[in-house]
Scaffold this active site. Structure first.
Site, PDB file in Angstrom:
ATOM      1  N   GLU A  45      70.019  71.678   9.836  1.00 60.02           N
ATOM      2  CA  GLU A  45      69.957  70.943  11.106  1.00 60.02           C
ATOM      3  C   GLU A  45      70.999  71.484  12.085  1.00 60.02           C
ATOM      4  O   GLU A  45      70.714  71.680  13.276  1.00 60.02           O
ATOM      5  CB  GLU A  45      70.209  69.460  10.847  1.00 60.02           C
ATOM      6  N   ASP A  49      69.776  73.283  15.587  1.00 63.55           N
ATOM      7  CA  ASP A  49      70.161  72.769  16.895  1.00 63.55           C
ATOM      8  C   ASP A  49      70.593  73.916  17.808  1.00 63.55           C
ATOM      9  O   ASP A  49      70.241  73.953  18.991  1.00 63.55           O
ATOM     10  CB  ASP A  49      71.284  71.747  16.734  1.00 63.55           C
ATOM     11  N   ASP A 118      66.336  65.318  13.306  1.00 70.27           N
ATOM     12  CA  ASP A 118      67.126  66.181  12.419  1.00 70.27           C
ATOM     13  C   ASP A 118      66.214  67.086  11.594  1.00 70.27           C
ATOM     14  O   ASP A 118      66.498  68.277  11.412  1.00 70.27           O
ATOM     15  CB  ASP A 118      67.981  65.327  11.478  1.00 70.27           C
ATOM     16  N   GLU A 121      64.888  69.984  13.767  1.00 65.10           N
ATOM     17  CA  GLU A 121      65.885  71.041  13.941  1.00 65.10           C
ATOM     18  C   GLU A 121      66.062  71.848  12.659  1.00 65.10           C
ATOM     19  O   GLU A 121      66.240  73.076  12.703  1.00 65.10           O
ATOM     20  CB  GLU A 121      67.215  70.423  14.383  1.00 65.10           C
TER      21      GLU A 121
END
Length: 229
Positions: A45, A49, A118, A121
């Site tokens: 995650e 991102d 989450d 990502e």
């Protein structure tokens, strides 16, 4: 590594054939069910991102060669915020394949915005780790689809637009209040509420205070404009 039929179907939905399917399994594994032999998706995650941010920043710069930083920033925030990631996750049925512990299952974890965002990502990072940046870029642009085009419709950021709407009607400026902060230090999630003196308010959640404020302002402005008249 052999993967289940539902994960193979999910990989087909997102359009990526994993050479390392264990990365997909990890991307969809929540901390509530992780173990020493089954890593969770938090590290992916974190990476995803950043990959998402780079893809969107690059795409926005390429899409509008004349836009200033002040115009690009709100578009970027709208594309990478948790709400948008969760929307994309819902579009591809990510919640259906999340691997959750019993407690999260019982509390509706498959529908929770934070878990979906989450997971989205983490999936981006899994594709990046599996096949490189070009594959991750193609995935993001494919899944985000028309959202990228719509992000350029308005150059003005939502906070400024809300401020001008309020001032034009002789009201005092809005207040932005942080009502919650969740998540680990490396990937926090902020919930911001924008409040007007007249009593109207709206909340939004994002990975930064600035993005959450913009999202809250956008939500409230849409509501006010819808009832104005």
């Amino acid at each position: 590594m052999k993967v289940s039929a539902d994960l193979r179907a999910f990989a087909a939905r997102i359009g990526h054939d994993f050479g390392q399917p264990d990365l997909l399994v990890q991307a969809l594994t929540h901390a509530s069910i992780a173990s020493p032999t089954r890593p969770d998706n938090q590290r992916l995650e974190f990476l995803g991102d950043r990959v998402l941010g780079l893809v969107m920043a690059e795409a926005l710069v390429r899409a509008d060669s004349t836009a200033r930083e002040g115009q690009l920033a709100p578009r970027f925030n709208a594309l990478v915020r948790k709400e948008t990631c969760a929307e994309v996750a819902r579009d591809i049925g990510l919640g259906e394949v999340l691997k959750l512990g019993r407690s999260e299952m019982l509390t509706g974890g498959r529908r929770k915005q934070a878990l979906l965002a989450d997971g989205m990502e983490a999936v981006i990072a899994a594709v990046y780790m599996d096949a490189g940046f070009d594959a991750a870029r193609a995935l993001v642009l494919r899944l985000w689809g028309g959202r990228l085009d719509r992000a350029g419709d308005t150059a003005q950021d939502a906070k400024t637009a809300l401020q001008e709407w309020i001032q034009a009607r002789g009201h005092p400026p809005p207040d932005y209040v942080q009502v919650a902060r969740t998540g680990p230090d490396h990937a926090p999630s902020f919930t911001i509420e924008v409040r007007l003196a007249s009593g109207e308010s709206a909340r939004a959640e994002a990975g930064s205070k600035r993005a959450a404020e913009q999202a809250a302002a956008e939500a409230l402005l849409e509501r006010l404009e819808g009832t104005d008249g």
